[in-house]
Motif scaffolding. Structure first.
Motif, PDB file in Angstrom:
ATOM      1  N   GLY A  79       0.855  -1.186   0.000  1.00 55.32           N
ATOM      2  CA  GLY A  79       0.000   0.000   0.000  1.00 55.32           C
ATOM      3  C   GLY A  79       0.882   1.224   0.000  1.00 55.32           C
ATOM      4  O   GLY A  79       1.150   1.811   1.045  1.00 55.32           O
ATOM      5  N   GLN A  80       1.379   1.570  -1.153  1.00 56.69           N
ATOM      6  CA  GLN A  80       2.290   2.721  -1.269  1.00 56.69           C
ATOM      7  C   GLN A  80       1.991   3.432  -2.562  1.00 56.69           C
ATOM      8  O   GLN A  80       1.466   2.854  -3.502  1.00 56.69           O
ATOM      9  N   SER A  81       2.356   4.713  -2.610  1.00 52.88           N
ATOM     10  CA  SER A  81       2.121   5.485  -3.830  1.00 52.88           C
ATOM     11  C   SER A  81       3.004   4.988  -4.957  1.00 52.88           C
ATOM     12  O   SER A  81       4.125   4.531  -4.732  1.00 52.88           O
ATOM     13  N   TYR A  82       2.501   5.079  -6.153  1.00 53.13           N
ATOM     14  CA  TYR A  82       3.262   4.670  -7.325  1.00 53.13           C
ATOM     15  C   TYR A  82       4.265   5.764  -7.690  1.00 53.13           C
ATOM     16  O   TYR A  82       3.908   6.937  -7.629  1.00 53.13           O
ATOM     17  N   GLU A  84       6.138   2.448  -6.501  1.00 56.81           N
ATOM     18  CA  GLU A  84       6.441   1.913  -5.181  1.00 56.81           C
ATOM     19  C   GLU A  84       7.912   1.511  -5.067  1.00 56.81           C
ATOM     20  O   GLU A  84       8.465   0.939  -6.000  1.00 56.81           O
ATOM     21  N   ILE A 224      -6.393   1.043   2.259  1.00 63.07           N
ATOM     22  CA  ILE A 224      -5.820   1.610   1.043  1.00 63.07           C
ATOM     23  C   ILE A 224      -6.664   1.382  -0.213  1.00 63.07           C
ATOM     24  O   ILE A 224      -6.179   0.794  -1.184  1.00 63.07           O
ATOM     25  N   HIS A 227      -4.965   2.232  -3.645  1.00 64.00           N
ATOM     26  CA  HIS A 227      -3.871   1.322  -3.977  1.00 64.00           C
ATOM     27  C   HIS A 227      -4.420  -0.045  -4.365  1.00 64.00           C
ATOM     28  O   HIS A 227      -3.916  -0.689  -5.288  1.00 64.00           O
ATOM     29  N   ARG A 230      -5.556   0.064  -7.943  1.00 65.16           N
ATOM     30  CA  ARG A 230      -4.451   0.067  -8.900  1.00 65.16           C
ATOM     31  C   ARG A 230      -3.841  -1.324  -9.041  1.00 65.16           C
ATOM     32  O   ARG A 230      -3.519  -1.780 -10.137  1.00 65.16           O
ATOM     33  N   LYS A 231      -3.682  -1.998  -7.933  1.00 63.51           N
ATOM     34  CA  LYS A 231      -3.051  -3.321  -7.996  1.00 63.51           C
ATOM     35  C   LYS A 231      -3.956  -4.384  -8.596  1.00 63.51           C
ATOM     36  O   LYS A 231      -3.480  -5.279  -9.277  1.00 63.51           O
ATOM     37  N   GLN A 258      -2.555  -2.117   5.310  1.00 61.45           N
ATOM     38  CA  GLN A 258      -1.890  -1.228   4.357  1.00 61.45           C
ATOM     39  C   GLN A 258      -1.193  -2.096   3.307  1.00 61.45           C
ATOM     40  O   GLN A 258      -0.177  -1.720   2.735  1.00 61.45           O
ATOM     41  N   GLU A 326       7.161  -6.415   0.046  1.00 59.01           N
ATOM     42  CA  GLU A 326       6.362  -5.198  -0.179  1.00 59.01           C
ATOM     43  C   GLU A 326       6.755  -3.994   0.662  1.00 59.01           C
ATOM     44  O   GLU A 326       6.741  -2.877   0.184  1.00 59.01           O
ATOM     45  N   PRO A 526      -3.990   8.567  -0.401  1.00 58.04           N
ATOM     46  CA  PRO A 526      -3.226   7.320  -0.313  1.00 58.04           C
ATOM     47  C   PRO A 526      -3.863   6.324   0.654  1.00 58.04           C
ATOM     48  O   PRO A 526      -3.711   5.126   0.511  1.00 58.04           O
TER      49      PRO A 526
END
Lengths: 760, 149, 261
Positions: A79-82, A84, A224, A227, A230-231, A258, A326, A526
């Protein structure tokens, strides 16, 4: 301030307290398929053959999916901004399984019974490899956890795949070795921190379905949603516009959520079958098949001069990220980032080390996110230094800690915006009775009492990365809707953000409809992690509310046929300064959406900060050690907290108390044990003991507010920093009581007992 | 299998498999306040009153409830609201997942104990785990609640 | 989680016993707390809650406890609080929580001879007998060591005498399993030192108990006790630590009994 700073109850408080059906498993449609996951019994193996023919025949089975049925696209579940800083080292299902519990097959059936029956009939043949189970011998181990050639990193995190090194880091300012040589006093301390489990009360769960437009909708107990969307899009190879992720009320996260833990499985089943599908992890799966705190070994060396000024700090770490990486590099980085700025009289500092892959459940995000481990290693060494210098540990800190307006070697020139840490220490000393209780322990028979302390810092959001947007809309009835993407997991963030908007709009929280955490509707956020919601989302809400307020004034003035500078707005009415003419908010709202105004008023705000202003805590523990048995009882714990302005004192206080008890668990009760072949033994509440009510003594929390100029109403954050002080403070107190220094968490009676025997 | 019980003061027929536990049966029947937080009867989230006693519904075979009186938080709404209001005023419901089971235990305690000391309160509530609040806020709420009565 | 093919609720003890013996995988369902943790495939589950076995009765010479009595009933019993310095309520009071103790039963715990049991250790220091449907009535000490045989435990009898008893235990987290537990009692200068959760089920330290009768050398008795008892290592503690703590707890137990005598 009328609303900010008040301890109002949460807007969802009554509903969730009395058991209203507002959580994920309460919202799922009755006929949804139930999913069960077949998991690897081996820590490291390859699937040679998998036979589902018998299983598929069980009545009620809708589908059984294996590695043959998933797209061959690697991704990260972080769970991080792109982009990553995490390796794309995962497939939804893979031929290689990398820890006991790694997913092997997805079984979807009409009910749980059928799914379990089918699961038992799946035949898997494994080629078992030698697992990497000890993180201290992982580097260069004969077994390579991630041998795949299509592993991808967005940028260089120092990965050495063939050596099982996920990330290698080196940060040095000045020359640490030379500075240490020049120091009059040097201490060294090596500590081991365990892989603490989150134990949030609501386990991982999600359900998915196809909506009226054929889009994939996923409802998940997640921190998240954006996120996740997106994934899912990447891993399932579908356009992001075809995916919607919704977070309802959720039962805690602490960072565990997260990570995109399991939404792939329900999504895949829904896509394959066209049907709604749900998956609920039980407590055992939550313990052993999700993620935990990163276990670490930290060797800390500190050098000081004879006056007690700390001139050099060297932190060398080894972190165990388990089977997938991750949060490997980011958690590790935080170890140095949220420790080295504390003591700023240094001439040289260094943080270095490796994160390694092992065949265990992955490390993930857990409240504190590396700062917890780093605080333990650093503060233990600082306390050791105080001893060697024959200096009071609080004096050593008061002398060396950074103050507002100052900078540190790793702050890149930025000045500290706010801090009351020094006052926090003074206040904490007073409350615990430090002057009377340090350094002499009190001995009564076989019981010894003593005190210990530690300080810590964290961040508020990730500087230059975390960016959030918010929208406030004036509705036709004169009420407001606040649209946010942050994820209240029980903390009350929905409520405090409404408090902020209400303060600026001079209205009541009841007049604000909070709509949150739905990727179709919410402005981008985020999610709630990195202690970002109060600070980053908060500033976005402030900006949005201020923009709307300004528009109300302008439009109101226009209706009153005066200039905007000639009116005032008190939350209810736009009135000319002379008092002659006025227009109620309701009337204004009504007009704006109809013919007269033709513009529904909306305020937008987006905020991302170039700084991450640290909150601080000074923690003081008083323990009683039974010298006959080694049992440590916690008598009193005082935490004095600088989180900037306190937006909601009740909620903030509970955050501190909750974080302290998690820290107490890490210090005294939560033991992580693995079997020889890599199976996690501490996988239920009978074996893994989070503190119960009787395990904590008195806990006292005091706030020493600073004012952070870049934060909403002067606020920083409080969510994570609160977990970091108990472990080092309690270890310190035990040492002061009986001279036993515990270097491997948790402190257990047996370890103390052995320490006492050894001293004899 | 059909089981006749008295659920929240009304006679009700529940359908259950022979090896099903009460928590799952009650949830299927629409009582969604019942949560399962663990597999080992340790957390207290599933607490209901069985014949007036706080019991782990995850660990009672549905058939054992035959003919008996079961109360969930849905069945004592007014009493529950009274304590819930105090809990929310304290900020101590947090994620809320442990709250219904906690409230059931608190109200059972109020009925069973007379003027309990703090130690007795803590002892009675020990079987209700919470990971969010650190227990202190819950204790403050309980003390307020008991004083009021 | 266990599965079962059928479930019966017999209304007589004889019916329950017949059902139990009818097939190898027919199993008694007591509180089910520990049964749930395993994955037994049960044929017929025999649910005992219809039997009149949920009671604590003070008889002339004995306190009689039915097998379906819950731990919470033990804990709150006014009768049991009056006798033996309340050792039985005390022994069970730290187990998980009130709701858990409203579920687990005396019969299931005693019959299963759990090593970690607090109840068995406390019962063993008293003059306790158990009654099995087929095996008959026998001292608890005898039951604990006899070969396993399928049977139905129906009643527990504790002799009513002015026995002074003390319960000691070591746990890390307060609601955890004990690392080791101890019960010490004395009646007419007859001592009985018991240790359990070693991690084996409770045993009497006979020689140490006799030593105490001869002379009150507390340290010597404790030393001898841990020599005659057997300790093992497991996840929670090593054998050496258990032995050391057991000695401390035995001393504390003896001192407490002397204080109350």
């Amino acid at each position: 301030m009328k609303i900010v700073g008040k301890g109002i109850g949460k807007i969802d408080g009554m509903a969730i307290a009395t058991g209203k059906p507002v959580y994920t498993d309460d919202l799922v449609m009755a006929n949804a398929l139930v999913i069960k996951l077949l998991r690897s019994p081996h820590a490291f193996a390859k699937i040679i053959a998998i036979d589902i023919t018998k299983a598929e025949k069980i009545p009620g089975v809708a589908c059984i999916l294996t590695y043959k049925d998933v797209p061959n696209v690697r991704f990260t579940v972080a769970g991080q901004s792109y982009p990553e800083p995490s390796p794309y080292d995962r497939l939804i299902l893979e031929k290689i399984v990398r820890y006991v519990g790694d997913e092997v097959a997805i079984i979807a059936a009409v009910d749980e019974r059928a799914a379990i029956k089918a699961m038992k009939l799946i035949k898997v043949e494994y080629e078992v490899y030698e697992p990497v189970l000890d993180f201290e011998t992982a580097k260069g181990h004969a077994s390579v956890v991630h041998p795949e050639t299509d592993l991808h990193c967005n940028f260089d995190i120092g990965m050495k795949q063939q050596l099982n090194v996920t990330s290698s880091q080196y940060l040095e300012v000045g020359n640490v070795e030379e500075e240490l040589k020049a120091c009059a006093v040097v201490v060294e301390d090596t500590n081991y921190i365990q892989a603490q489990a989150h134990c949030m009360m609501e386990t991982y769960r999600a359900f998915s379905y196809l909506d009226h437009a054929g889009r994939l909708v996923v409802v998940s107990s997640t921190q998240i949603p954006f996120h996740v969307r997106r994934k899912l899009a990447r891993s399932l190879e579908i356009p992001s516009s075809k995916v919607r992720v919704i977070k309802p009320r959720i039962g805690g996260g602490f960072g565990g959520k997260q990570t995109v833990v399991m939404e792939f499985f329900t999504a895949l089943v829904t896509l394959k079958t066209g049907k709604p599908a749900k998956l609920i992890y039980d407590r055992e799966e939550t313990f052993s098949c999700s993620n935990s705190r990163h276990a670490m070994r930290l060797k800390v060396r500190i050098g000081a001069d004879t006056d007690g000024y700390i001139r050099a700090i060297d932190i060398q770490g080894l972190s165990d990220t388990g089977a997938y990486g991750e949060h490997a590099s980011t958690v590790f980085m935080v170890v140095g980032q949220k420790t080295l700025p504390l003591y700023n009289k240094t001439n040289a500092v260094r943080f270095m080390g490796d994160v390694v892959y092992t065949n265990k459940m992955p490390g993930g995000a857990f409240r504190g996110y590396g700062a917890t481990q780093g605080t333990f290693g650093l503060e233990a060494a600082i306390n050791k230094l105080a001893d060697k210098l024959n200096m009071d540990p609080t004096e050593l800190r008061l002398k060396n800690l950074i103050k507002a307006g100052e900078s540190s070697l790793i702050s890149q020139g930025k000045l500290l915006g706010s801090s009351t840490l020094h006052q926090c220490i003074e206040k904490g000393k007073e409350l615990i009775g430090w002057a009377e209780k340090y350094p002499k322990p009190v001995v009564i028979g076989n019981k010894v009492r003593a005190v210990g302390m530690a300080v810590t810092m964290q961040g508020s959001g990730i500087a230059n990365i975390d960016t959030a947007s918010a929208e406030v809309r004036l509705n036709d009835d004169g009420n407001y809707t606040l649209l946010i993407g942050s994820t209240d997991m029980g903390t009350g963030s929905d409520t405090i953000l409404a408090q902020m908007a209400a303060e600026i709009l001079e209205t009541d929280v009841e007049k604000i409809i909070v709509n949150a955490s739905d990727t179709d509707v919410s402005p981008y956020d985020p999610g709630s992690y990195a202690s970002s919601t109060t600070y980053v989302t908060g500033m976005a809400v402030v900006k949005a509310a201020e923009e709307l307020r300004q528009k109300i004034i302008e439009k109101g003035a226009a209706f009153l046929e005066v200039l905007a500078t000639e009116v005032e707005f008190d939350g209810k009415v736009v009135r000319t300064l002379t008092g002659e003419k006025e227009l109620s908010l309701e009337k204004l709202a009504e007009r704006m959406v109809l013919g007269l105004g033709k513009l529904q008023l909306v305020g937008n705000g987006t905020y991302g900060s170039p700084v991450s202003p640290p909150p601080y805590v000074a923690g003081f523990a008083e323990v009683e050690v039974d010298t006959d048995t080694g049992k440590v009882s916690l008598i009193d714990y005082v935490a004095v907290v600088d989180c900037g302005t306190v937006i909601n004192p009740n909620l903030a206080r509970i955050q501190v108390e909750g974080g302290i008890v998690q820290g107490i668990g890490m210090a005294l009760y939560e033991d992580v044990r693995y079997g020889e072949k890599g199976k996690l033994h501490t996988n239920n509440f009978m074996q893994y003991k989070i503190p119960c009510r009787k395990d904590i003594g008195r806990i006292r929390v005091v706030f020493e507010e600073s004012f952070e100029p870049t934060g909403p109403f002067g606020a920083k954050s409080v969510g994570e920093v609160v977990t970091n002080t108990p472990a080092p403070a309690i270890v310190h107190a035990v040492y002061n009581a009986v001279g036993v220094r515990i270097n491997r968490l948790p402190i257990t009676p047996e370890k103390v007992f052995l320490g006492l025997q050894y001293k004899k | 299998m059909e089981i006749e019980v008295i659920l929240n003061h009304k006679p009700v027929t529940l359908t259950a498999e022979k090896d099903e536990f009460l928590a799952d049966v009650l949830r299927r029947h629409g009582l969604l306040s019942i949560r399962k937080g663990c597999n080992t009867a340790c957390c207290g989230l599933c607490t209901v009153w069985l014949e007036g006693k706080p019991t782990l519904s995850c660990n009672i075979l549905a058939i054992r409830a035959t003919g008996k009186e079961i109360i969930t938080i849905e069945g004592i709404a007014e009493e529950a609201d009274e304590f819930a209001n105090i809990l929310v005023a304290e900020g101590a419901e947090q994620c809320g997942f442990c709250s219904p089971g906690f409230i059931m235990t608190v109200i059972a305690m109020k009925k069973e104990l007379e003027n309990p000391s703090e130690a007795e309160i803590v002892h009675y509530l020990t079987g209700n785990l919470c990971r969010c609040t650190g227990y202190m806020g819950q204790l403050r709420a309980v003390k307020t609640y008991l004083e009021v009565k | 989680m266990f599965t079962l093919l059928d479930l019966m609720q017999p209304s007589t003890i004889d019916e329950a016993y017949q059902l139990l013996m009818a097939k190898r995988n027919n199993t008694v369902l007591g509180g089910c707390a520990f049964l749930r943790l395993g994955s037994s495939r049960i044929g017929t589950g025999i649910e005992l809650s219809k039997l009149p076995l949920d009671y604590i009765m003070e008889q002339e010479d004995y306190i009689e406890i039915g097998a379906m009595t819950t731990f919470r009933e033990l804990e709150t019993s006014t009768v049991l609080k009056q006798y033996f310095n309340g050792i039985l309520p005390q022994a069970v009071s730290n187990i998980i929580g009130v709701q858990f103790r409203n579920v687990v039963t005396v019969g299931a715990s005693v019959f299963s001879r759990y090593g970690f049991s607090d109840l068995i250790t406390a019962l063993l220091t008293l003059d306790t007998e158990v009654e099995l449907y087929k095996g008959g009535r026998m001292p608890l000490a005898e039951f604990l060591v006899k070969k396993y045989e399928k049977d139905l435990l129906t009643r527990v009898f504790i002799k009513k005498e002015q026995r002074i008893a003390s319960y000691q235990n070591m746990r890390n987290s307060a609601s955890d399993f004990p690392l080791v537990n101890v019960a010490v009692s004395c009646y007419q200068n007859q001592w009985r030192i018991v240790a359990g959760a070693t991690p084996a089920p409770a045993k009497i330290a006979k020689r140490a108990s006799l030593l105490l009768e001869k002379n009150l050398a507390i340290d010597d008795a404790a030393d001898l006790a841990v020599e005659e008892l057997v300790f093992g290592s497991n996840a929670r503690a090593t054998a050496e630590y258990r032995k050391a703590i057991c000695k401390v707890l035995i001393k504390r137990g003896i001192e407490e009994v002397l204080q109350w005598r």
